[in-house]
Design a protein around this motif. Structure first.
Motif, PDB file in Angstrom:
ATOM      1  N   VAL B  64      15.936 103.021 -46.281  1.00  0.00           N
ATOM      2  CA  VAL B  64      16.692 101.781 -46.532  1.00  0.00           C
ATOM      3  C   VAL B  64      18.191 102.007 -46.321  1.00  0.00           C
ATOM      4  O   VAL B  64      18.892 101.125 -45.843  1.00  0.00           O
ATOM      5  CB  VAL B  64      16.427 101.178 -47.941  1.00  0.00           C
ATOM      6  N   ASN B  65      18.666 103.232 -46.613  1.00  0.00           N
ATOM      7  CA  ASN B  65      20.099 103.478 -46.430  1.00  0.00           C
ATOM      8  C   ASN B  65      20.461 103.667 -44.955  1.00  0.00           C
ATOM      9  O   ASN B  65      21.607 103.422 -44.578  1.00  0.00           O
ATOM     10  CB  ASN B  65      20.544 104.664 -47.285  1.00  0.00           C
ATOM     11  N   GLY B  66      19.490 104.068 -44.152  1.00  0.00           N
ATOM     12  CA  GLY B  66      19.701 104.111 -42.697  1.00  0.00           C
ATOM     13  C   GLY B  66      20.029 102.719 -42.178  1.00  0.00           C
ATOM     14  O   GLY B  66      20.950 102.522 -41.380  1.00  0.00           O
ATOM     15  N   PHE B  67      19.278 101.714 -42.689  1.00  0.00           N
ATOM     16  CA  PHE B  67      19.534 100.320 -42.302  1.00  0.00           C
ATOM     17  C   PHE B  67      20.912  99.880 -42.816  1.00  0.00           C
ATOM     18  O   PHE B  67      21.658  99.184 -42.116  1.00  0.00           O
ATOM     19  CB  PHE B  67      18.420  99.437 -42.879  1.00  0.00           C
ATOM     20  N   LEU B  68      21.241 100.329 -44.034  1.00  0.00           N
ATOM     21  CA  LEU B  68      22.532  99.904 -44.619  1.00  0.00           C
ATOM     22  C   LEU B  68      23.733 100.464 -43.849  1.00  0.00           C
ATOM     23  O   LEU B  68      24.780  99.822 -43.785  1.00  0.00           O
ATOM     24  CB  LEU B  68      22.602 100.334 -46.090  1.00  0.00           C
ATOM     25  N   ILE B  69      23.566 101.637 -43.255  1.00  0.00           N
ATOM     26  CA  ILE B  69      24.660 102.203 -42.432  1.00  0.00           C
ATOM     27  C   ILE B  69      24.962 101.238 -41.271  1.00  0.00           C
ATOM     28  O   ILE B  69      26.126 100.961 -40.969  1.00  0.00           O
ATOM     29  CB  ILE B  69      24.268 103.607 -41.906  1.00  0.00           C
ATOM     30  N   ILE B  70      23.893 100.700 -40.671  1.00  0.00           N
ATOM     31  CA  ILE B  70      24.090  99.749 -39.555  1.00  0.00           C
ATOM     32  C   ILE B  70      24.791  98.486 -40.077  1.00  0.00           C
ATOM     33  O   ILE B  70      25.684  97.945 -39.432  1.00  0.00           O
ATOM     34  CB  ILE B  70      22.734  99.398 -38.906  1.00  0.00           C
ATOM     35  N   VAL B  71      24.381  98.039 -41.290  1.00  0.00           N
ATOM     36  CA  VAL B  71      25.027  96.850 -41.876  1.00  0.00           C
ATOM     37  C   VAL B  71      26.521  97.115 -42.051  1.00  0.00           C
ATOM     38  O   VAL B  71      27.363  96.287 -41.688  1.00  0.00           O
ATOM     39  CB  VAL B  71      24.379  96.499 -43.241  1.00  0.00           C
ATOM     40  N   TRP B  72      26.875  98.304 -42.595  1.00  0.00           N
ATOM     41  CA  TRP B  72      28.291  98.647 -42.821  1.00  0.00           C
ATOM     42  C   TRP B  72      29.063  98.707 -41.500  1.00  0.00           C
ATOM     43  O   TRP B  72      30.162  98.196 -41.389  1.00  0.00           O
ATOM     44  CB  TRP B  72      28.404  99.996 -43.559  1.00  0.00           C
ATOM     45  N   LEU B  73      28.460  99.349 -40.500  1.00  0.00           N
ATOM     46  CA  LEU B  73      29.141  99.503 -39.203  1.00  0.00           C
ATOM     47  C   LEU B  73      29.387  98.159 -38.518  1.00  0.00           C
ATOM     48  O   LEU B  73      30.405  97.969 -37.861  1.00  0.00           O
ATOM     49  CB  LEU B  73      28.315 100.401 -38.272  1.00  0.00           C
ATOM     50  N   THR B  74      28.445  97.234 -38.691  1.00  0.00           N
ATOM     51  CA  THR B  74      28.575  95.966 -37.963  1.00  0.00           C
ATOM     52  C   THR B  74      29.347  94.903 -38.735  1.00  0.00           C
ATOM     53  O   THR B  74      29.940  94.017 -38.114  1.00  0.00           O
ATOM     54  CB  THR B  74      27.193  95.389 -37.596  1.00  0.00           C
ATOM     55  N   SER B  75      29.328  94.969 -40.081  1.00  0.00           N
ATOM     56  CA  SER B  75      29.977  93.861 -40.797  1.00  0.00           C
ATOM     57  C   SER B  75      31.303  94.217 -41.471  1.00  0.00           C
ATOM     58  O   SER B  75      32.079  93.316 -41.791  1.00  0.00           O
ATOM     59  CB  SER B  75      29.014  93.246 -41.816  1.00  0.00           C
ATOM     60  N   SER B  76      31.595  95.504 -41.680  1.00  0.00           N
ATOM     61  CA  SER B  76      32.838  95.828 -42.397  1.00  0.00           C
ATOM     62  C   SER B  76      34.049  95.899 -41.457  1.00  0.00           C
ATOM     63  O   SER B  76      35.189  95.871 -41.912  1.00  0.00           O
ATOM     64  CB  SER B  76      32.687  97.155 -43.133  1.00  0.00           C
ATOM     65  N   ILE B  77      33.787  96.007 -40.157  1.00  0.00           N
ATOM     66  CA  ILE B  77      34.897  96.109 -39.190  1.00  0.00           C
ATOM     67  C   ILE B  77      34.770  95.000 -38.144  1.00  0.00           C
ATOM     68  O   ILE B  77      33.671  94.756 -37.633  1.00  0.00           O
ATOM     69  CB  ILE B  77      34.876  97.487 -38.474  1.00  0.00           C
TER      70      ILE B  77
END
Lengths: 203, 243
Positions: B64-77
């Motif tokens: 689940v945290n693998g998916f969250l890394i993608i969420v962070w990379l795409t939505s925080s910047i």
């Protein structure tokens, strides 16, 4: 293609759960003690084929086959997919219980659409070319429909903040769609020759 | 009553759903942090006695945290202008806390719950008996079909088959799917004949659960504890703790 628990907001979850409950109510009307063993076995097939991986570069994609399930089961796809996803949530934490409605909807609705639109074409003996085309079309409806629904759900949760994620998600489904189309086409071709009655279940 | 059936499956499932709903409803980072901390504590206590469980939960958390890394990379910047996106960061933070909280809570609350327990629990909580019957049957068939698939894979390996990206692999995968479906159809016909020969009726037999009143206080305590913890965590933001 699971949406993890905790990703979608409450209104999206509730709307999806409502639609799934409607689909389930229709599907369960077609589930009788006589059709139960077949439906259960197809749910098990759906669960097991999810573990077949096809390597792509350093990663791999796993089969979804919701279009094929729709072709085989029609409206029964709703309870069958619901149960398979519930088991995946319990055993592997794929998806989750509050996102079960959303995940069922995004896989089962395109499956039912594929079933309703393409099953009539398979009710009589068909040529191999026709079987292959119907299989590929079912996979296309299944995967593109699921991708579209997932994108809509993510957009309704995060709006513009999730736009990059949605674009990446949609792009990542392209190889899945391509592989799934070929696999479903070949499977429908083989089933059409070996067991043409397979597409009359749940009528 | 064995440890597998304690606490009652319905109460465990209800508690899991309650945590998930509370996590989805709250926007407060303080509440989510507090609930995640309690869930983490519960998992540590349970996992201290079971190393296999720790590995199992670790694998789920990694996924689940693998998916969250993608969420962070795409939505925080904002990648076009290369600037930090405040709204995206808040959304990603909430999502990360919720996903981890629900995964940990479900892993600990549904610990050692089998698919049959789940089928009994869902019917006990009001879902149709047909769905419970389907769930129970599927859990039985999954293990049988998994064995068939393993046998097929072993036979394929014996013939020096190795999955690589190419048409041959896709063709072999399609053959395996078709074979599994044909196997399932043949088996379902045998089951139907067997059931008919035993005089199967056309009505559903609900799966019996222990009466609600007969459940012990220890059973109810798990749901009570979850409600109290959620209540306390949701109350936290009113104490003006800023995160």
């Amino acid at each position: 293609m699971h949406i993890a628990e905790g990703v979608l907001d409450v209104s999206t979850l509730l709307a999806a759960a409502g639609c799934t409950a409607f689909g389930l109510s229709i599907g369960l009307r077609r589930l009788t003690p006589q059709t139960l063993p077949t439906a259960a076995l197809f749910a098990a097939v759906f669960f097991v084929v999810g573990t077949i991986h096809i390597p792509i570069g350093v990663g791999s994609v796993h089969l979804i086959l919701n279009g094929l399930i729709g072709l085989l089961l029609g409206w029964l796809a709703f309870p069958v997919i619901f149960v398979a996803l519930a088991l995946q949530a319990l055993l592997f934490s794929f998806g989750g219980f509050t996102s079960l409605g959303a995940n069922t909807l995004l896989m089962a609705l395109p499956a039912v659409i594929a079933g309703l639109s393409l099953r009539p074409l398979l009710q009589e003996p068909s040529s191999r070319t026709k079987l292959l085309i119907v299989g590929a079309a079912a996979a296309t409806i299944g995967i593109l429909g699921a991708t579209l629904l997932a994108a809509v759900m993510l957009w309704s949760t995060g709006g513009a903040a999730l736009s990059s994620l949605i674009k990446l998600f949609v792009a990542a489904q392209a190889p899945v769609w391509l592989i799934e189309s070929i696999v479903t086409a070949l499977t429908v071709g083989m089933l059409g020759r070996a067991r043409p009655t397979a597409f009359t279940l749940g009528n | 009553m064995s440890h597998v059936h304690f606490p009652d499956g319905r109460l465990r499932l209800a508690a899991t759903l309650l945590v998930s709903v509370a996590a989805a409803l709250t926007q407060s980072l303080a509440s989510l942090f507090a609930m995640l901390f309690v869930a983490l504590l519960a998992v540590v206590v349970i996992a201290a006695t079971d190393k296999v469980l720790l590995k199992n939960i670790g694998r789920r958390m990694l996924r689940v945290n693998g998916f969250l890394i993608i969420v962070w990379l795409t939505s925080s910047i904002n990648w076009r202008e290369l600037i930090i996106d405040e709204t995206g960061i808040r959304l990603a933070t909430q999502m990360s806390l919720r996903v981890n909280l629900v995964t940990l809570a479900a892993s600990s609350l549904l610990l050692r719950m089998s698919a049959l327990d789940l089928s009994r629990a869902v019917v006990g909580l009001g879902l149709p008996a047909a769905l419970g019957a389907l769930l129970a049957q599927v859990s039985r068939q999954v293990s049988l079909l998994s064995e068939t698939k393993t046998r097929l894979e072993r036979a394929m390996r014996a013939r020096a088959y190795r999955p690589v990206l190419g048409f041959r692999t896709i063709q072999v995968s399609a053959q395996m799917v078709a074979w599994l479906i044909i196997h399932a159809l043949a088996k379902s016909e045998r089951i139907s004949l067997g059931l008919r020969s035993r005089g199967m009726t056309t009505r559903w037999f609900p799966r019996e659960s222990t009466a609600w009143r007969a459940l012990s206080k220890a059973d109810w305590s798990i749901l009570g504890a979850v409600i109290v913890i959620i209540g306390l965590c949701l109350w936290l933001p009113t104490m003006e703790i800023q995160l």
